[in-house]
Motif scaffolding. Structure first.
Motif, PDB file in Angstrom:
ATOM      1  N   PRO A   1       0.821  -1.208   0.146  1.00  0.00           N
ATOM      2  CA  PRO A   1       0.151   0.080  -0.052  1.00  0.00           C
ATOM      3  C   PRO A   1       0.919   1.437  -0.031  1.00  0.00           C
ATOM      4  N   LEU A   2       2.004   1.260   0.799  1.00  0.00           N
ATOM      5  CA  LEU A   2       2.826   2.313   0.508  1.00  0.00           C
ATOM      6  C   LEU A   2       3.443   2.664  -0.913  1.00  0.00           C
ATOM      7  N   LEU A   3       3.780   1.607  -1.448  1.00  0.00           N
ATOM      8  CA  LEU A   3       4.207   1.666  -2.685  1.00  0.00           C
ATOM      9  C   LEU A   3       3.169   2.413  -3.685  1.00  0.00           C
ATOM     10  N   LEU A   4       1.936   1.901  -3.467  1.00  0.00           N
ATOM     11  CA  LEU A   4       0.828   2.486  -4.367  1.00  0.00           C
ATOM     12  C   LEU A   4       0.699   4.112  -3.859  1.00  0.00           C
ATOM     13  N   MET A   5       1.023   4.230  -2.737  1.00  0.00           N
ATOM     14  CA  MET A   5       0.828   5.803  -2.350  1.00  0.00           C
ATOM     15  C   MET A   5       1.776   6.556  -3.095  1.00  0.00           C
ATOM     16  N   ALA A   6       2.721   5.969  -3.439  1.00  0.00           N
ATOM     17  CA  ALA A   6       3.951   6.559  -4.182  1.00  0.00           C
ATOM     18  C   ALA A   6       3.407   7.025  -5.678  1.00  0.00           C
ATOM     19  N   THR A   7       2.874   5.930  -6.029  1.00  0.00           N
ATOM     20  CA  THR A   7       2.197   5.852  -7.572  1.00  0.00           C
ATOM     21  C   THR A   7       0.970   7.271  -7.417  1.00  0.00           C
ATOM     22  N   LEU A   8       0.044   6.934  -6.511  1.00  0.00           N
ATOM     23  CA  LEU A   8      -0.889   8.147  -6.229  1.00  0.00           C
ATOM     24  C   LEU A   8      -0.094   9.644  -6.146  1.00  0.00           C
ATOM     25  N   GLY A   9       0.791   9.545  -5.418  1.00  0.00           N
ATOM     26  CA  GLY A   9       1.358  10.888  -5.244  1.00  0.00           C
ATOM     27  C   GLY A   9       1.921  11.416  -6.455  1.00  0.00           C
ATOM     28  N   GLY A  10       2.692  10.435  -7.017  1.00  0.00           N
ATOM     29  CA  GLY A  10       3.341  10.910  -8.448  1.00  0.00           C
ATOM     30  C   GLY A  10       2.222  11.497  -9.439  1.00  0.00           C
ATOM     31  N   VAL A  11       1.045  10.613  -9.523  1.00  0.00           N
ATOM     32  CA  VAL A  11       0.120  11.262 -10.417  1.00  0.00           C
ATOM     33  C   VAL A  11      -0.571  12.465 -10.033  1.00  0.00           C
ATOM     34  N   PHE A  12      -0.873  12.366  -8.939  1.00  0.00           N
ATOM     35  CA  PHE A  12      -1.333  13.959  -8.235  1.00  0.00           C
ATOM     36  C   PHE A  12      -0.352  15.002  -8.573  1.00  0.00           C
ATOM     37  N   GLY A  13       0.919  14.760  -8.532  1.00  0.00           N
ATOM     38  CA  GLY A  13       2.090  15.885  -8.641  1.00  0.00           C
ATOM     39  C   GLY A  13       2.010  16.034 -10.138  1.00  0.00           C
TER      40      GLY A  13
END
Length: 199
Positions: free
Chosen positions: A137-149
């Motif tokens: 889930p933390l790695l998926l948060m990285a993806t989420l943060g990347g696309v958000f940014g």
């Protein structure tokens, strides 16, 4: 030539840096000779334009690196299979994109500094999670943060970049800003291949 040289940086650093230096010098001479050409001198001299374009480039590069690297990291570090990794990444991408709409909608009320702070903090956190996290889930948060940014930068910073120049140069400013953003789509996979996928 400059973009191609920079894309080759992870694979052939010496050749890429030499070619990039030559291309940058030629571009600088062109801008001096034709200050209203395809790269107007007014844009190059505008801190708001340059800052917006470089931040968009950094966030876009980070996003595209994460887009290609995180599925492999989910398998290697968290033991997820391809189906779980793909589904998780899809949910993270959709969620991050939706949240970027909220940022774009509220950016006028937040102010330029606050928006940039949110984008930089989110992009930095996404990169840190990708480097150190081993829980899925933390790695998926990285993806989420990347696309958000990246999508938030594209939506908000493009307007800031365009507003930094006189009206006649705004279409050119948007075009060059978009080029910087899209270069992240070339740099990101090259970095992911060099750092993660090629390992």
């Amino acid at each position: 030539m400059l973009a191609t040289a920079l894309v080759l940086l992870p694979h052939a650093p010496a050749v890429a840096l030499g070619s990039a230096a030559v291309a940058a010098a030629l571009l600088a001479l062109h801008v001096r000779r034709r200050p209203d050409g395809f790269v107007p001198a007014a844009l190059v001299r505008s801190p708001l334009f340059v800052g917006s374009a470089l931040l968009a480039l950094a966030l876009s590069t980070s996003y595209f690196t994460l887009l290609f690297a995180v599925p492999r990291l989910l398998g290697d570090r968290a033991g997820w299979d391809v189906t779980a990794a793909g589904t998780g990444q899809l949910v993270a991408l959709l969620t991050g994109s939706a949240l970027s709409w909220l940022l774009a909608a509220g950016s006028a009320r937040m102010g330029r500094t606050a928006v940039r702070t949110v984008l930089v903090a989110t992009g930095t956190l996404a990169a840190v999670l990708a480097v150190f996290a081993s829980w899925g889930p933390l790695l998926l948060m990285a993806t989420l943060g990347g696309v958000f940014g990246a999508t938030g930068a594209n939506a908000v910073l493009s307007m800031q970049a365009a507003s930094s120049v006189p009206d006649p140069q705004r279409p050119t400013a948007i075009g060059l800003f978009t080029l910087c953003y899209q270069l992240g789509g070339a740099f990101g996979p090259a970095i992911a291949t060099a750092l993660v996928l090629g390992a």
